[in-house]
Write an enzyme that holds these catalytic residues in place. Structure first.
Site, PDB file in Angstrom:
ATOM      1  N   ARG A  28     -70.153 -34.030  24.098  1.00  0.00           N
ATOM      2  CA  ARG A  28     -69.731 -34.233  25.582  1.00  0.00           C
ATOM      3  C   ARG A  28     -69.778 -32.475  26.128  1.00  0.00           C
ATOM      4  NH1 ARG A  28     -64.912 -32.698  27.765  1.00  0.00           N
ATOM      5  NH2 ARG A  28     -64.377 -33.685  29.769  1.00  0.00           N
ATOM      6  N   SER A  53     -62.443 -44.058  27.878  1.00  0.00           N
ATOM      7  CA  SER A  53     -61.167 -42.872  28.133  1.00  0.00           C
ATOM      8  C   SER A  53     -60.049 -43.830  29.331  1.00  0.00           C
ATOM      9  CB  SER A  53     -62.053 -41.163  29.138  1.00  0.00           C
ATOM     10  OG  SER A  53     -62.009 -41.115  28.428  1.00  0.00           O
ATOM     11  N   LYS A 112     -58.164 -29.459  28.051  1.00  0.00           N
ATOM     12  CA  LYS A 112     -58.044 -30.348  28.560  1.00  0.00           C
ATOM     13  C   LYS A 112     -56.955 -30.278  29.498  1.00  0.00           C
ATOM     14  CE  LYS A 112     -60.845 -34.284  29.425  1.00  0.00           C
ATOM     15  NZ  LYS A 112     -60.757 -35.856  29.120  1.00  0.00           N
TER      16      LYS A 112
END
Ligand code: NI
Lengths: 212, 212
Positions: free
Chosen positions: B44, B112, B141
């Site tokens: 990612r 997600s 995040k």
């Protein structure tokens, strides 16, 4: 796959999208540009997520089909496949040309090049056309490497595939780009920021056709 | 395609890469993490260009195969296809699950989700597992939506596919996540920023297996 002559003709006036957040406005301008004679539309949005890109791509696919124009996707081969694009355009730091070919088969591959070495390499690796620039300084990509008119002319002489000039191209300098041997011109601002995108497109297309 | 039980086991300790610019260091930590027992690695990297992603993906593919771990690519279906990933992970604003399925066939799709509505929708659309979070606040995040432990537990009760908790998971709170019904835990910082990524992985894996 279309012939090289057909592809050359289809690259005459090549519109690259800008990064505006208002996607309705974006699509509206693209339609106006197609009405004015744009022959290829490239979806290039570095900050959009996948779902947004698919939505925009499907809308552009529909419009370009309606007007008989090409629809190319920048960088994202997955988005190109999902939205039935005519091709993919990659830069020097994007997925390599041979890898793109493995995924998209006979669709069109365009490669951004700045130097003669990059151009001949892309040609050898199976690119169908080249985007060569920046020919002139440009506000939409201020950090872009410059190749200038002489660089473009050298590349156009050396490679057999069609070459599209990009970077800071306007009505004023478009004839120069065509005289350097380009098959067409790629623009962002000259159409996306025009007061009348349809008329701007028509004028640019006339200059391209006169300059060939 | 593996069985659901096998997939559930493979999701026990799920490492998501961080965005560090030093890719050699990144790959070094991933190897250490695999030595420690990480069962899945997700590539990612939101700011890497395609060519860099392909290079990293090929390296991770090789390492995960060596250790019998899964290799998943976030968002970019094209990169997943080019690097022979076991699957793709998408968020709510990425390419839709059904579109991903059309491109990758029987490979694994993770989605997600934060709410029960998102989770049941993803299950219905053919997801193979869910990443559910953020369970706890997370520095990697900071703007992520929160679902908390109760949200995760509700989703794990309602859907049949495996659920992986993500967001701020540490050694301290990992048992809570497993008690809430997760098949495994996904972490970034807890391994990527550990002094000893191999030992951190081994400890987390032990907690996951004890907590099941
Ligand atoms: Ni960015």
């Amino acid at each position: 796959m279309m012939t090289s002559d057909k592809l050359r003709a289809m690259l005459a006036l090549y519109l690259v999208t800008d990064e505006r957040t208002d996607c309705d406005a974006l699509l509206h301008i693209i339609r106006k540009a197609l009405e004015g004679g744009v022959t290829t539309v490239q979806l290039r949005r570095k900050h959009d997520d996948g779902r947004q890109l698919v939505e925009l791509g499907k809308a552009i696919r529909q419009m370009t089909t309606e007007f008989g124009a090409l629809y190319i996707v920048n960088d994202r081969v997955d988005i190109a496949m999902l939205t039935d694009a005519d091709g993919v355009h990659v830069g020097q730091s994007d997925i390599a040309c041979a890898d793109v070919r493995g995924l998209i088969g006979k669709r069109i591959i365009g490669v951004s090049t700045c130097t003669l070495a990059e151009a001949t390499a892309a040609d050898r690796e199976g690119a169908d056309y080249l985007g060569v620039g920046s020919v002139f300084p440009t506000s939409s990509k201020p950090d872009a490497d410059m190749c200038e008119i002489q660089g473009l002319a050298g590349i156009a002489r050396q490679v057999d595939i069609p070459v599209v000039g990009i970077g800071g191209i306007t009505r004023q300098n478009a004839p120069e780009v065509m005289q350097a041997g380009a098959a067409g011109i790629a623009v962002v601002s000259a159409i996306m920021q025009a007061e009348d995108p349809s008329r701007a497109s028509a004028e640019l297309l006339r200059l391209v056709r006169t300059g060939r």
